[in-house]
Design a protein around this motif. Sequence first.
Motif, PDB file in Angstrom:
ATOM      1  N   LEU A  75     -47.201  43.209  23.675  1.00 37.18           N
ATOM      2  CA  LEU A  75     -48.087  43.640  22.588  1.00 37.18           C
ATOM      3  C   LEU A  75     -49.501  43.921  23.095  1.00 37.18           C
ATOM      4  O   LEU A  75     -50.223  44.736  22.505  1.00 37.18           O
ATOM      5  CB  LEU A  75     -48.138  42.581  21.489  1.00 37.18           C
ATOM      6  N   GLN A  76     -49.897  43.257  24.194  1.00 31.30           N
ATOM      7  CA  GLN A  76     -51.231  43.499  24.749  1.00 31.30           C
ATOM      8  C   GLN A  76     -51.385  44.928  25.274  1.00 31.30           C
ATOM      9  O   GLN A  76     -52.500  45.389  25.467  1.00 31.30           O
ATOM     10  CB  GLN A  76     -51.535  42.513  25.873  1.00 31.30           C
ATOM     11  N   LYS A  77     -50.275  45.632  25.489  1.00 31.78           N
ATOM     12  CA  LYS A  77     -50.365  47.025  25.911  1.00 31.78           C
ATOM     13  C   LYS A  77     -50.802  47.929  24.758  1.00 31.78           C
ATOM     14  O   LYS A  77     -51.308  49.024  24.975  1.00 31.78           O
ATOM     15  CB  LYS A  77     -49.010  47.495  26.451  1.00 31.78           C
ATOM     16  N   LYS A  78     -50.620  47.448  23.533  1.00 32.89           N
ATOM     17  CA  LYS A  78     -50.948  48.243  22.351  1.00 32.89           C
ATOM     18  C   LYS A  78     -52.160  47.726  21.593  1.00 32.89           C
ATOM     19  O   LYS A  78     -52.781  48.479  20.838  1.00 32.89           O
ATOM     20  CB  LYS A  78     -49.748  48.289  21.401  1.00 32.89           C
ATOM     21  N   TYR A  79     -52.479  46.412  21.779  1.00 33.87           N
ATOM     22  CA  TYR A  79     -53.549  45.807  20.995  1.00 33.87           C
ATOM     23  C   TYR A  79     -54.476  44.977  21.877  1.00 33.87           C
ATOM     24  O   TYR A  79     -54.044  44.390  22.866  1.00 33.87           O
ATOM     25  CB  TYR A  79     -52.969  44.904  19.889  1.00 33.87           C
ATOM     26  N   HIS A  80     -55.749  44.905  21.483  1.00 38.49           N
ATOM     27  CA  HIS A  80     -56.729  44.078  22.176  1.00 38.49           C
ATOM     28  C   HIS A  80     -56.652  42.641  21.652  1.00 38.49           C
ATOM     29  O   HIS A  80     -56.959  42.393  20.486  1.00 38.49           O
ATOM     30  CB  HIS A  80     -58.151  44.608  21.946  1.00 38.49           C
ATOM     31  N   PHE A  81     -56.232  41.696  22.484  1.00 36.53           N
ATOM     32  CA  PHE A  81     -56.329  40.276  22.163  1.00 36.53           C
ATOM     33  C   PHE A  81     -56.095  39.482  23.449  1.00 36.53           C
ATOM     34  O   PHE A  81     -55.587  40.002  24.437  1.00 36.53           O
ATOM     35  CB  PHE A  81     -55.320  39.855  21.085  1.00 36.53           C
ATOM     36  N   THR A  82     -56.516  38.215  23.426  1.00 39.10           N
ATOM     37  CA  THR A  82     -56.352  37.343  24.572  1.00 39.10           C
ATOM     38  C   THR A  82     -55.291  36.290  24.270  1.00 39.10           C
ATOM     39  O   THR A  82     -55.214  35.786  23.151  1.00 39.10           O
ATOM     40  CB  THR A  82     -57.683  36.632  24.895  1.00 39.10           C
ATOM     41  N   ILE A  83     -54.491  35.972  25.271  1.00 42.73           N
ATOM     42  CA  ILE A  83     -53.490  34.914  25.135  1.00 42.73           C
ATOM     43  C   ILE A  83     -54.070  33.620  25.704  1.00 42.73           C
ATOM     44  O   ILE A  83     -54.570  33.598  26.826  1.00 42.73           O
ATOM     45  CB  ILE A  83     -52.186  35.254  25.878  1.00 42.73           C
ATOM     46  N   GLU A  84     -53.984  32.558  24.936  1.00 40.46           N
ATOM     47  CA  GLU A  84     -54.395  31.230  25.389  1.00 40.46           C
ATOM     48  C   GLU A  84     -53.198  30.299  25.270  1.00 40.46           C
ATOM     49  O   GLU A  84     -52.590  30.189  24.207  1.00 40.46           O
ATOM     50  CB  GLU A  84     -55.550  30.709  24.530  1.00 40.46           C
ATOM     51  N   LYS A  85     -52.824  29.643  26.366  1.00 36.53           N
ATOM     52  CA  LYS A  85     -51.695  28.714  26.340  1.00 36.53           C
ATOM     53  C   LYS A  85     -52.171  27.272  26.309  1.00 36.53           C
ATOM     54  O   LYS A  85     -53.086  26.906  27.037  1.00 36.53           O
ATOM     55  CB  LYS A  85     -50.794  28.926  27.555  1.00 36.53           C
ATOM     56  N   VAL A  86     -51.515  26.462  25.486  1.00 37.00           N
ATOM     57  CA  VAL A  86     -51.795  25.031  25.423  1.00 37.00           C
ATOM     58  C   VAL A  86     -50.492  24.288  25.695  1.00 37.00           C
ATOM     59  O   VAL A  86     -49.545  24.358  24.913  1.00 37.00           O
ATOM     60  CB  VAL A  86     -52.358  24.615  24.052  1.00 37.00           C
ATOM     61  N   ASP A  87     -50.433  23.583  26.836  1.00 41.25           N
ATOM     62  CA  ASP A  87     -49.272  22.790  27.218  1.00 41.25           C
ATOM     63  C   ASP A  87     -49.378  21.433  26.523  1.00 41.25           C
ATOM     64  O   ASP A  87     -50.177  20.581  26.917  1.00 41.25           O
ATOM     65  CB  ASP A  87     -49.232  22.628  28.741  1.00 41.25           C
ATOM     66  N   VAL A  88     -48.561  21.208  25.501  1.00 43.88           N
ATOM     67  CA  VAL A  88     -48.681  19.980  24.711  1.00 43.88           C
ATOM     68  C   VAL A  88     -48.194  18.751  25.474  1.00 43.88           C
ATOM     69  O   VAL A  88     -48.429  17.617  25.027  1.00 43.88           O
ATOM     70  CB  VAL A  88     -47.919  20.100  23.369  1.00 43.88           C
ATOM     71  N   SER A  89     -47.538  18.968  26.619  1.00 46.03           N
ATOM     72  CA  SER A  89     -47.057  17.817  27.395  1.00 46.03           C
ATOM     73  C   SER A  89     -48.153  17.227  28.276  1.00 46.03           C
ATOM     74  O   SER A  89     -47.977  16.150  28.848  1.00 46.03           O
ATOM     75  CB  SER A  89     -45.865  18.227  28.259  1.00 46.03           C
ATOM     76  N   MET A  90     -49.284  17.912  28.409  1.00 42.86           N
ATOM     77  CA  MET A  90     -50.368  17.413  29.248  1.00 42.86           C
ATOM     78  C   MET A  90     -51.112  16.279  28.549  1.00 42.86           C
ATOM     79  O   MET A  90     -51.185  16.211  27.318  1.00 42.86           O
ATOM     80  CB  MET A  90     -51.325  18.550  29.623  1.00 42.86           C
ATOM     81  N   LYS A  91     -51.668  15.393  29.351  1.00 39.87           N
ATOM     82  CA  LYS A  91     -52.251  14.154  28.851  1.00 39.87           C
ATOM     83  C   LYS A  91     -53.318  14.374  27.781  1.00 39.87           C
ATOM     84  O   LYS A  91     -53.388  13.632  26.795  1.00 39.87           O
ATOM     85  CB  LYS A  91     -52.849  13.363  30.028  1.00 39.87           C
ATOM     86  N   GLY A  92     -54.143  15.373  27.962  1.00 40.24           N
ATOM     87  CA  GLY A  92     -55.234  15.593  27.024  1.00 40.24           C
ATOM     88  C   GLY A  92     -54.828  16.227  25.713  1.00 40.24           C
ATOM     89  O   GLY A  92     -55.667  16.424  24.831  1.00 40.24           O
ATOM     90  N   ASN A  93     -53.543  16.584  25.561  1.00 41.90           N
ATOM     91  CA  ASN A  93     -53.098  17.296  24.366  1.00 41.90           C
ATOM     92  C   ASN A  93     -52.129  16.493  23.508  1.00 41.90           C
ATOM     93  O   ASN A  93     -51.244  17.049  22.848  1.00 41.90           O
ATOM     94  CB  ASN A  93     -52.450  18.630  24.771  1.00 41.90           C
ATOM     95  N   LYS A  94     -52.305  15.165  23.489  1.00 42.69           N
ATOM     96  CA  LYS A  94     -51.389  14.302  22.733  1.00 42.69           C
ATOM     97  C   LYS A  94     -51.396  14.633  21.248  1.00 42.69           C
ATOM     98  O   LYS A  94     -50.370  14.539  20.576  1.00 42.69           O
ATOM     99  CB  LYS A  94     -51.762  12.835  22.958  1.00 42.69           C
ATOM    100  N   MET A  95     -52.567  14.996  20.726  1.00 42.26           N
ATOM    101  CA  MET A  95     -52.647  15.324  19.306  1.00 42.26           C
ATOM    102  C   MET A  95     -51.735  16.496  18.962  1.00 42.26           C
ATOM    103  O   MET A  95     -51.009  16.474  17.960  1.00 42.26           O
ATOM    104  CB  MET A  95     -54.085  15.676  18.931  1.00 42.26           C
ATOM    105  N   TRP A  96     -51.755  17.546  19.836  1.00 45.01           N
ATOM    106  CA  TRP A  96     -50.919  18.709  19.594  1.00 45.01           C
ATOM    107  C   TRP A  96     -49.442  18.383  19.788  1.00 45.01           C
ATOM    108  O   TRP A  96     -48.584  18.948  19.092  1.00 45.01           O
ATOM    109  CB  TRP A  96     -51.345  19.861  20.504  1.00 45.01           C
ATOM    110  N   LYS A  97     -49.155  17.475  20.722  1.00 42.55           N
ATOM    111  CA  LYS A  97     -47.762  17.084  20.938  1.00 42.55           C
ATOM    112  C   LYS A  97     -47.201  16.395  19.700  1.00 42.55           C
ATOM    113  O   LYS A  97     -46.083  16.684  19.249  1.00 42.55           O
ATOM    114  CB  LYS A  97     -47.647  16.164  22.156  1.00 42.55           C
TER     115      LYS A  97
END
Length: 234
Positions: A75-97
Amino acid sequence: SSGITQSTGNRDKSLLLNERWLPSNHITQGLVRLPSDQTTRCLHTETPPGAPTVTLFTTPLCGLCLEVEAAMELLQKKYHFTIEKVDVSMKGNKMWKRKYQYSLPVVHYNGEWLSMNGLSEEKLVRRLREEGWGKTATLKPPPTVTLFTTPLCGLCLEVEAAMKLLQKKYHFTIENVDVSMKGNKMWKRQYQYSLPVVHYNGEWLSRNGLKEEKLVRKLEEEGWKKTATRRPDL
């Protein structure tokens, strides 16, 4: 993919989806460290400042997450936007997990929930189109909306006024064709009993008035909506 990724240090998780990265010379190139929890920012294309961020909550062993990321890169070939990944298994992301571990992949659009258990591509594309982030709009001139009219047609004047109001929200050019003029006999024969007639880029759109809903739909589908931060290269 030739994208660049980078992990960041720990900061207050409330900043995760609210901080923007800094533009450089109107185009953001490379990667800027985010003040957020263990995130990975993927930049696969040059992105204008103000472009939306689409966040993918994922884990390394999530096969569907990889499929969603691949779909987003297409979709980035057709539209302007940035992808941000959040790995919920990482220590700092317990809330998201705790919040998302049973519904991955989860997708946010500029910090707002968009979909879970996969990507709702239709919803994402609709948001991007509504905000005018289609890349095609920057590669071609704005569309021409042609109004077939005569000097004594009061409804034609009303249609022209309505189109000028729409120009405040959308990029397009108005072209007037007076069918009473000598060189427009063909149009007079074809349209004299159904004026005003409207064409969109040479194709018939409406007669006996303006179908504003149809015109707006065409403009939004092609990404011509004006925004404050849109299309710095025009």
